[in-house]
Design a protein around this motif. Sequence first.
Motif, PDB file in Angstrom:
ATOM      1  N   GLU A 287      19.787   7.397 -66.472  1.00  0.00           N
ATOM      2  CA  GLU A 287      18.659   7.927 -67.228  1.00  0.00           C
ATOM      3  C   GLU A 287      19.133   8.408 -68.591  1.00  0.00           C
ATOM      4  O   GLU A 287      20.130   9.131 -68.697  1.00  0.00           O
ATOM      5  N   GLN A 288      18.427   7.989 -69.636  1.00  0.00           N
ATOM      6  CA  GLN A 288      18.814   8.388 -70.979  1.00  0.00           C
ATOM      7  C   GLN A 288      18.413   9.835 -71.240  1.00  0.00           C
ATOM      8  O   GLN A 288      17.262  10.209 -71.114  1.00  0.00           O
ATOM      9  N   GLU A 289      19.413  10.656 -71.569  1.00  0.00           N
ATOM     10  CA  GLU A 289      19.177  12.039 -71.960  1.00  0.00           C
ATOM     11  C   GLU A 289      19.409  12.168 -73.464  1.00  0.00           C
ATOM     12  O   GLU A 289      19.965  11.260 -74.096  1.00  0.00           O
ATOM     13  N   TYR A 290      18.991  13.308 -74.020  1.00  0.00           N
ATOM     14  CA  TYR A 290      19.090  13.479 -75.471  1.00  0.00           C
ATOM     15  C   TYR A 290      19.550  14.883 -75.836  1.00  0.00           C
ATOM     16  O   TYR A 290      19.185  15.866 -75.183  1.00  0.00           O
TER      17      TYR A 290
END
Length: 279
Positions: free
Chosen positions: A200-203
């Motif tokens: 999952e792409q986190e920021y």
Amino acid sequence: MNQTEMLSISTFSKMSDVPRKTLIYYDRIGLFKPAFVADNGYRYYYRSQLDTIGMIHVFKEFGMSLEEIREHLSHRTPASTLEFLRKQEEVIQLQIARLERIGQMISMRAENIEHSIHVNTSYMQVIRQSRVPVLLSCRVHASKKQFPEDLWDDFQLRLQRENAPIGYPNGVIVKKEDLLKKDGDMVSHMFSRIETHFHEQEYMPEGFYLVSYTRADYGDTDKIYPQIFDYMEKKQYVVIGDAYEEYLQDEVSLQNPEEYLVRVMVHIKEPSIDEELLC
């Protein structure tokens, strides 16, 4: 057999960029045979055989053994060749992804060092930053001085899954709730600046960050936080997010661990004044 329509081994060697000795060896092991061998032992090849020797070159670059290549060529059909090439296509795509990550790692490390050369460790500043994609480890709540081995192992597995090489730049996160307690020692995650494909792409959120630098070995960065908290209180900055720690100079560029350079970025509310604001 009209030898004038064929290529001598010397000519074929030059055109294929394969040494004569290698062509002779390929013939002896049954990997790649000439089209015709004269009574005097001279070897001759069809021009079309350049395609086959070219593919042998490619197969070797895939890491295949000569025996594997020989086995494939000796039983090749359109169907088996198609299946074989599709499998190799997948291998190439993985290699390309790996090389792209290696390129990212090299660029990131070079940029970090370039940025760090003229850093003033006695100076803090506020910057505005766009949202940055990151990969996060599992969540923990542990002291930097007792860094959990399973956290490191977990994160390395995640980086490997993303085709990132060993040594890809990473850092740690100190959560907002610990910062509000004026505790800069507790780690919640490891992170790397990377666009993910398998997680999952986190920021790292867009916004304003108080940036500070210090010289410290791994696990000793908590010593900078009292200065950060004092400075924030003086400037009336408000913590609204986490702190992100990254080493700009580490073992890759320095021999003395006490000289490693770490950057700490604390997510804060937009300052009411912009005398130190950099965009």
